[in-house]
Enzyme design. Structure first.
Site, short mmCIF file in Angstrom:
data_model
loop_
_atom_site.label_atom_id
_atom_site.label_comp_id
_atom_site.label_asym_id
_atom_site.label_seq_id
_atom_site.Cartn_x
_atom_site.Cartn_y
_atom_site.Cartn_z
N GLU B 51 52.15 49.85 18.06
CA GLU B 51 53.25 50.34 18.89
C GLU B 51 54.49 49.52 18.60
OE1 GLU B 51 52.98 50.58 23.17
OE2 GLU B 51 50.99 51.50 23.00
N ASP B 62 58.29 46.88 32.39
CA ASP B 62 57.90 45.68 31.66
C ASP B 62 58.06 44.40 32.47
OD1 ASP B 62 57.03 46.62 29.07
OD2 ASP B 62 59.06 47.39 28.87
#
Ligand SMILES: Cc1ncc(COP(=O)(O)O)c(C=O)c1O
Lengths: 384, 262
Positions: B51, B62
């Site tokens: 990724e 995040d």
């Protein structure tokens, strides 16, 4: 100003752009709000608290000396006189009641100027709930008084050191908290922004400002004002007062800071859960707003305002920090009312437009009082 | 205009699963110093796909490590076109998946973003803030160029919701292992096993567990139920600490060994 579409849109703006983890919580919140809002008992309890605890209805003040000075008839909706010192308490009492009804035991909130944080900490104390408030480090420094108030009220204040260290980043951090705590925690969002149902729910909870003002204007003047003006950060105080006049011929004017004029200088984008006007660079990275007023220091705006701008029902102007400081002093000097820097934006616009507004009646939402800002203004104007 | 072979990502991961191999997918924030070499090193050390995080200014899904990496990358001048141009030059033979936030695609234009992603040799995309309800315009643009859209499935989802996600997710189904944002956790959360088990019962597509998987033991624990793992913060932390592509390769090897021992 009615309900958004089933997918949470006002025209092409709004929606629910959140991490998957939060979607069920947003859907539950919408269902719970719909049910509560239709429940006479819930409404009665909310109205009782708004009256007995927050001090509503807030008065309408017809300015005498300011009106003379400007040649414009200025009426002020006195949200500064609410408990905790701003309009934010209307939304917070509503959301906290709803959170309690949903079985949540903890509130999280973002804050810029600290007014929404103080209001949330207050409601948490009133209802015996836990409370965490995220606030950018820049704002912690420039709104020290409110940080102390929140802590005094029993809330945990967490300074945010990422990004621009202002409201935008405080929202990021609150969303991250909520992703991890969603089962016990309600996100008490402070403006008409975020994912559906927040923009709609928060506007409905502030509708009381517009409804009272319309009645008060009718009593005082026998009609409706020519212009309704309010400052716009996320846009909750503006949405509240606009909702009382959207179906009248009154002109609606939102006033943004020149350094954070999402409608005036931005383009459509997706941030913090909704599609709306946004300050961003050529690649779609969100840029930092820059305003003297911590409460308006935000690169986005609530989606319904983007829709009102696009349809032309409201227009959005912007004013500079210098004009705001002048208006702050002008209201203090002429009316004995020290405004918060946020609503001083709306006053600054009226002052700048005094010629085109001559002889007309302008209703200004005085969304908060200026105690929190006096130290900052003192330091900015020292030696002048 | 290039087209990806639709189904390339699912075919590659499906082949692993069919061969009894657990899938290992490291995440690298693009725009960090040496990020391209880190991607290549991860592939060489035994990753089955990689990724590539395209940094966004406001990464709400995040935690501190990946958020910090994104900030550093942006400060160093990372842009979506720049990242995609570098990705196009990478020498890897495992599939690449872009992970980012919706505004970058919205701003560039969905069709252009999808086709530039594919032109860079990337075959899948994950939009961290684009749930089912908002998916259609993007999914249409992506499918026109054969780009697989991987969907996240979270512990908070109802049975019905997880089923709908499994139906629409392409390449694999991303099982969010914890209630929370990306970041390393000391122990494997019970929710990681539970969500993977629920998804495995609903789909024959590969199910990979991500978020909160950081050590060989948590990877092996998670993959005992799912078909493999995505490991992000632990990789990115090594880059932030200056361990470079070698540090990434070492972690990939350790994770590979743990998964292969299952
Ligand atoms: C007094 C006051 N007015 C206005 C605002 C801006 O918020 P909104 O645009 O949602 O009314 C704030 C925010 O902190 C505030 O404290």
């Amino acid at each position: 100003m009615g309900e958004p579409s089933p997918d949470g849109r006002f025209g092409s703006f709004g929606g629910c752009f959140v991490p998957e983890t939060l979607v069920p919580a947003c859907q539950e919140l919408e269902a719970a709000f719909r049910e509560a809002w239709a429940d006479a008992e819930f409404r009665a309890e909310l109205n009782r608290l708004l009256a007995d605890y927050a001090g509503r209805p807030s008065p309408l003040t017809a300015c005498v000396r300011l009106s003379e000075e400007l040649g414009v008839r200025v009426l002020l909706k006195r949200e500064d006189l609410n408990h905790t010192g701003s309009h934010k308490i209307n939304n917070v009492i509503g959301q906290s009641l709803l959170a309690r009804r949903m079985g949540k035991t903890r509130l999280v909130a973002e804050t810029g100027a600290g007014q929404h944080g103080v209001a949330t900490a207050t409601a948490a104390s009133l209802f015996g709930m836990e409370c965490t408030v995220y606030m950018g480090e820049v704002d912690v420094a420039r709104q020290e008084l409110n940080v102390y108030r929140m802590r005094l009220l029993g809330a945990e204040v967490k300074p945010v050191a990422s990004g621009s260290r202002t409201l935008k980043d405080a929202i990021n951090e609150t969303l991250r908290d909520w992703v991890a705590s969603v089962e016990s925690t309600h996100y008490c969002l402070g403006s008409v922004m975020g994912p559906h149902p927040y923009p709609w729910m928060v506007r409905e909870l502030h509708r009381v400002i517009g409804e009272e003002a319309r009645r008060q204007c009718a009593e005082l003047t026998g009609g409706i004002p020519d212009v309704v003006a309010a400052c716009v950060g996320g846009g909750s105080n503006a949405a509240g007062i606009f909702s009382g006049f959207a179906d009248t011929p009154a002109e609606l004017v939102g006033v943004e800071p020149a350094g954070g004029a999402a409608v005036g200088k931005g383009s459509p984008g997706v941030l913090h859960g909704s599609r709306s006007y946004l300050l961003q660079d050529e690649f779609g990275q969100v840029t930092e707003a820059e305003s003297i007023s911590a409460g308006l220091d935000y690169p986005g705006v609530g989606p319904e305002h983007s829709h009102l701008a696009e349809t032309g029902r409201a227009r959005y102007e912007n004013v500079t920090d210098a004009e705001v400081l002048e208006a702050f002093e002008m209201l203090s000097r002429t009316e004995g009312i020290i405004p918060a820097l946020e609503p001083a934006h709306a006053l600054a616009w009226v002052s700048r437009e005094r010629e085109s507004l001559a002889g007309r009646t302008v209703l200004v939402n005085l969304s908060g009082r200026g105690d929190k800002d006096t130290e900052l203004v003192m330091s900015l104007t020292a030696g002048r | 205009m290039k087209l990806q072979t639709p189904g390339r990502l699912e075919a590659a991961l499906g082949a692993c699963v069919a061969g009894g191999r657990k899938c290992l997918v490291p995440y690298i924030t693009a725009g960090l110093p040496d990020w391209g070499r880190a991607v290549e090193a991860a592939a060489d050390a035994g990753a089955d796909a990689v990724e590539i995080g395209i940094p966004f200014s406001d990464p709400v899904m995040d935690g501190p490590v990946i958020a910090e990496a994104g900030e550093r990358a942006l400060r160093a001048g990372a842009t979506p076109p720049g990242v995609l141009a570098e990705a196009a030059r990478l020498d890897v033979d495992v599939p690449l998946v872009a992970m980012t936030y919706y505004n970058l695609a919205h701003h560039m234009g969905l069709e252009r973003f999808a086709s530039e992603t594919v032109n860079a040799g990337i075959c899948g995309a994950i939009m961290a803030d684009l749930p089912l309800e908002e998916l259609d315009p993007w999914a249409e643009a992506a499918s026109q160029v054969g780009l697989a859209t991987v969907l996240l499935a979270a512990p908070t989802g109802s049975e019905q919701r997880l089923r709908a996600i499994c139906e629409r997710s392409e390449g694999f189904v991303y099982a969010v292992g914890v209630l929370g944002v990306t970041g390393e956790r000391d122990r494997l959360a019970a929710s990681a096993l539970e969500i993977a088990g629920r998804l495995k019962a609903l789909t024959s597509k590969p199910v990979l567990t991500g978020v909160g998987i950081s050590s060989p033991s948590s990877a092996a624990g998670a993959a005992s139920v799912s078909d493999g793992v995505v490991v992000g913060s632990a990789m990115v932390r090594r880059l932030l600490e200056g361990q470079g592509p070698d540090g990434v390769a070492r972690l990939v090897e350790e994770l590979r060994a743990a998964l292969d021992s299952l």
